[in-house]
Write an enzyme that holds these catalytic residues in place. Structure first.
Site, PDB file in Angstrom:
ATOM      1  NE  ARG A 548     -41.420 -18.768  52.045  1.00  0.00           N
ATOM      2  CZ  ARG A 548     -40.955 -18.639  53.286  1.00  0.00           C
ATOM      3  NH1 ARG A 548     -40.187 -19.578  53.808  1.00  0.00           N
ATOM      4  NH2 ARG A 548     -41.257 -17.588  54.019  1.00  0.00           N
ATOM      5  CB  SER A 612     -45.458  -8.909  50.530  1.00  0.00           C
ATOM      6  OG  SER A 612     -45.131  -9.769  51.591  1.00  0.00           O
ATOM      7  CG  ASP A 666     -42.916  -8.005  54.137  1.00  0.00           C
ATOM      8  OD1 ASP A 666     -43.557  -6.990  54.444  1.00  0.00           O
ATOM      9  OD2 ASP A 666     -42.065  -8.021  53.222  1.00  0.00           O
TER      10      ASP A 666
END
Length: 926
Positions: A548, A612, A666
């Site tokens: 994203r 992540s 995250d």
């Protein structure tokens, strides 16, 4: 020849005339299908009243729970005794049940009379007599030296609170024993047996030793006997001297009994249907006269319209009135016709026989001194037909109501089921069974019903109930043993909390680096949002097969807000497993597309990079990849600074420039997102596919970073807690099997006990073990159950949902290729609950160590703190969040913890970290 035809015509005309005459006289007894459908609807309403706690006390149909929770599954075995009280004889049975591949049951019986002084005497005499008969039977069968379980068939309405207890509500049939109504009949039998053994007169029987395990109604016994031979059997029906029905009802509908899992057999006691007036419009003058002359006027009104105990008398009353009105026997009434009980059901059956019916009728009527004509015989035969046909019709209507309820409970458009049936009327009447089946098919065309005749249902059935009870008790013990290691007592959770605390402390020490299992990685995030953050920021989120890019606009002041715009890009497998240069070039291509899409390619925006994967940071904008996970295998990346690799890819493209401010985990993003809304938020928790925690630690306690002032967020990477063996004592054999079959054996042991990626696999291993033990799926391990990863954690959430009845649980299992029974579904749900509850409790114990550390760091008596939480397990599982919160409260009683759900920690959180870092950088420059 003409004379023969003329005679036949005359007889046919004669028969038609008599039938028409009787039809007119008994038109009230002839019930149309519409009327029968209405009766079925009325009975369904009565069933609902009987099942509900509030209306049960006034309900005519009592819907008594039997505490029989399971049908035979074919694995029952052993030797059992049964005593059957309820008819003209007392019966003692020895039943042997075998599952040696030839599922079978053998019955040896002895019958004893029940004299009037016993059936209408006092309670002590009745139960002493039963004990005497049982002793004699055991002596006859050489069973005195054995301790055998006994099932007691007691064919009278009882209120049960458990399987081996039942309080007599009222006597029926010809029994009127004093001092028994309102008492527990099982206790009375126990006392009689103990007294019998203690009596010096009975020294010969001193070795009798029985254990009364089950009190059974004969209707339930009928269902269980037939259920042993036909697994579809879930209804029992008696149509004989008395009448009754039972069926398997969903527990969630039985408000009289605690619990809503599984099913329980309900003894309807439908003989009392209409006692509240519900059938008054259908009862004839003959029904009322019969009732007034009975031993229990106003009671068992439905039974008095159906059962063989009353049908003969009903016929007598009709014949008597027809004779008095001159419609039969030239109006001449005999003394026999005036005598109650002179016409019995055996006479009715004989008169209705197909070929010899008319001759039987003449013979029976002649014995009653009625001297019938041919016309009289035809008319009387038709009276019998109408009376017995009405009985079959009414029985079919009530049975249709039960079948409709079963079908509705299962949410089926069409249902196949089996009715176990017993009773002399059904068995011996020449046409009763055929009529019942035919009418039932018309009333419930969506139910395909098979009728199975019971073999010694009241005796064999009692033994079967006892056998099932023993099987379930044995299964319960083995299931409890399998799940016991998952039930962590408070003392064990306290140990986990204390071990986690020790590992947190150890990971902060300089000398522990490289050795600590809980890594306690510094994130170089040194502040929380204070509300003054503002501006436009880019965020990148890389952590799976999708990538994203986000534009985040943060406004400060009174109109403080965060707006986000994002676009999702796929990362093809060849990129995930290609070279590092190809991967980062693809990422930059995606960023360029997004900047074009948003029209901001010329702006040099600050960027936060949520990466992540395990990284070791030396500053907020430097992160060295420790190792790929989640299917990524891009070469030349491990051991490299991912921020540098991103900058080089941007330079290679030479289209835009970005200010890469922060590389973000995250979990930290989750904490920052919630910290923007709540200044008390100092902890971030991920409880999803994986699990992790971060928190704000005092700099003076972080030996791996220079400086003692202020605070810094520590990424604990607590999933590796226990990799040094400190929680081996709570790991089960199932945990070890899951670990050994994983991609990283021996690592992330705490995560493998608490996170969504592994809980379904733990459940699968338990189900395989229970199936091998014969506790599930009839001992058959399906191919689907052998497939690793088939039992996803989302299925745990679905199965444990309070909103799901067991029917839906079965559908989830069927979707997985697991053909389950109701009992299987209950066990699977219990297994899921044990695994998820342990996960939540362990996660809560670890979090309690973190919040307690924060309290002690602050040096306060009581701490108020907020935990930002993200992750599908926490958000979507029906009970995980509640159990986790309760555990934290229990193990950190001096901490008041608020849990706040995070909104997009990896996107919004990355932008907020970048904004805070810029704010702190600007303050430092001033």
């Amino acid at each position: 020849m003409f004379a023969v035809h003329l005679l036949a015509f005359h007889f046919t005309k004669l028969k038609e005339d008599q039938i028409t005459k009787v039809d007119r006289f008994l038109h009230q007894l002839r019930l149309s299908d519409d009327v029968l459908q209405d009766v079925a609807a009325r009975f369904q309403a009565e069933m609902l009243k009987g099942l509900a706690r509030d209306t049960n006390p006034t309900a005519a149909v009592k819907m008594l729970p039997s505490f029989v929770r399971s049908l035979p599954d074919g694995s029952e075995k052993g030797e059992f005794l049964a005593v059957d009280l309820g008819g003209s004889q007392l019966r003692a049975h020895q039943v042997r049940v075998s599952d040696d591949g030839k599922q079978s049951s053998q019955l040896e019986s002895k019958f004893y009379p029940t004299p009037k002084e016993v059936t209408q005497g006092n309670g002590a005499e009745l139960f002493d007599y039963i004990a005497d008969c049982l002793s004699d039977f055991m002596d006859t069968r050489n069973l005195k030296q054995k301790k055998l379980p006994l099932g007691f068939t007691f064919s009278f309405p009882c209120k049960q609170t458990k399987l081996d207890e039942g309080v007599l509500l009222e006597w029926t049939k010809h029994f009127r024993v004093r001092g028994v109504q309102g008492t527990d009949v099982v206790s009375s039998l126990h006392r009689a047996l103990q007294k019998h053994q203690a009596s010096p007169l009975m020294a010969i029987f001193k070795d009798i030793d029985v254990d009364v395990l089950a009190l059974v109604n004969d209707t339930v016994g009928t269902m269980m006997t037939c259920g042993y031979d036909d697994p579809r059997c879930e209804v029992g029906l008696i149509i004989g001297t008395g009448t009754n029905a039972c069926y398997m009802e969903e527990m969630r509908h039985i408000s009289l009994v605690e619990g809503d899992e599984g099913r329980m057999c309900i003894n309807t006691e439908w003989g009392a249907f209409g006692d509240d007036g519900a059938l008054d419009d259908l009862r004839t003058e003959f029904d009322r006269e019969l009732d007034l002359g009975s031993l229990n006027p106003g009671k068992q009104l439905f039974e008095k319209m159906i059962s063989s105990l009353y049908l003969g008398e009903l016929v007598r009353l009709i014949l008597l009135k027809m004779t008095k009105e001159g419609l039969l026997f030239n109006g001449k009434v005999s003394a026999a016709l005036l005598t109650k009980g002179k016409i019995e059901m055996k006479h009715v059956s004989a008169m209705e026989k197909y070929k010899e019916g008319l001759s039987n009728t003449r013979e029976i009527l002649t014995e009653l001194k009625l001297f019938p004509s041919e016309e009289d015989c035809v008319a009387v035969q038709h009276v019998c037909t109408i009376v017995s046909f009405r009985s079959a019709n009414l029985c079919a209507a009530a049975l249709a109501a039960i079948l409709t309820r079963l079908r509705d409970n299962k949410k089926l458009l069409r249902m196949r089921t089996t009715v176990g049936i017993d009773g002399g009327l059904y068995k011996t009447h020449p046409r009763y069974a055929q009529r019942l089946h035919k009418v039932l098919r018309r009333l419930v065309p969506t139910c395909d019903v098979r009728f199975v005749l019971s073999r010694s249902g009241s005796g064999r059935g009692a033994a079967m109930v006892t056998a099932v009870a023993l099987r379930l008790a044995a299964q319960r013990r083995r299931l409890d043993a399998a799940l016991a290691p998952f039930l962590l007592p408070p003392s064990t959770l306290q140990q986990v909390r204390d071990s986690m605390r020790a590992e947190l402390e150890y990971g902060l020490k300089r000398e522990a680096q490289g050795q600590a299992t809980v890594k306690m990685l510094p994130t170089y995030v040194c502040g929380m949002p204070d509300g003054t953050e503002k501006g436009k920021f880019l965020a990148l989120d890389l952590g799976g097969t999708n990538f994203r890019v986000l534009l985040v606009k943060i406004k400060s002041g009174r109109r403080r807000s965060v707006q986000m715009y994002n676009k999702i890009f796929a990362i093809p497998l060849e990129i995930m497993q290609g070279t590092g240069e190809e991967l980062f070039d693809h990422i930059v291509q995606c960023i360029a597309d997004f900047l074009d899409y948003m029209g901001i390619k010329g702006a040099r925006l600050p960027l936060g990079f949520t990466f992540s994967f395990p990284c070791r940071q030396t500053s907020i904008d430097k992160g060295t990849l420790v190792g790929w996970t989640k299917g990524f295998k891009a070469t030349d990346c491990e051991g490299e600074d991912v921020v540098d690799m991103l900058r080089e890819a941007i330079r290679r493209r030479n289209e835009f420039d970005l200010d890469i401010v922060a590389v973000v985990n995250d979990t930290v993003g989750t904490m920052m997102t919630c910290g923007y809304e709540d200044p008390n938020c100092e902890i971030g928790l991920i409880a999803g596919t994986g699990t992790n925690v971060c928190y704000m630690e005092d700099m003076k306690n972080i030996e791996t970073v220079e400086g003692n002032e202020g605070k810094m967020c520590i990424n604990t990477e607590w999933g590796a807690f226990g990799d040094n063996g400190c929680i081996d004592h709570i790991r089960t054999k199932y945990d070890r099997e899951v670990d050994e079959g994983s991609l990283n054996p021996g690592k992330q042991r705490y995560e493998k006990m608490t996170s969504g990626m592994y809980l379904g696999e733990i459940v699968r291993e338990i189900l395989i073990d229970l199936t091998k033990q014969g506790l599930l799926f009839r001992g058959h391990i399906s191919e689907s159950l052998r497939k690793r990863g088939i039992f996803e954690t989302k299925f745990l959430s679905q199965i444990e949902s309070d909103r799901l009845a067991l029917l839906q649980v079965r559908r989830v299992l069927q979707h997985l290729g697991l053909d389950s029974t109701c009992e299987d579904s209950i066990i699977v749900k219990e297994v899921c609950a044990a695994v998820s509850t342990r996960a939540a409790r362990l996660c809560g114990a670890g979090l309690a160590a973190v919040v307690e550390k924060r309290r002690q760091n602050r040096g306060v008596e009581r701490l108020q703190i907020t935990v930002g939480v993200d992750g599908t397990l926490y958000k979507l599982h029906p009970h995980f969040s509640r159990i986790l919160q309760e555990t934290v409260k229990e193990l950190a009683p001096q901490c008041d913890v608020t849990f706040m759900l995070s909104e997009d920690g990896s996107g919004k959180g990355a932008a907020l970290i970048t904004a805070v870092a810029k704010r702190l950088h600007n303050v430092g420059q001033k």
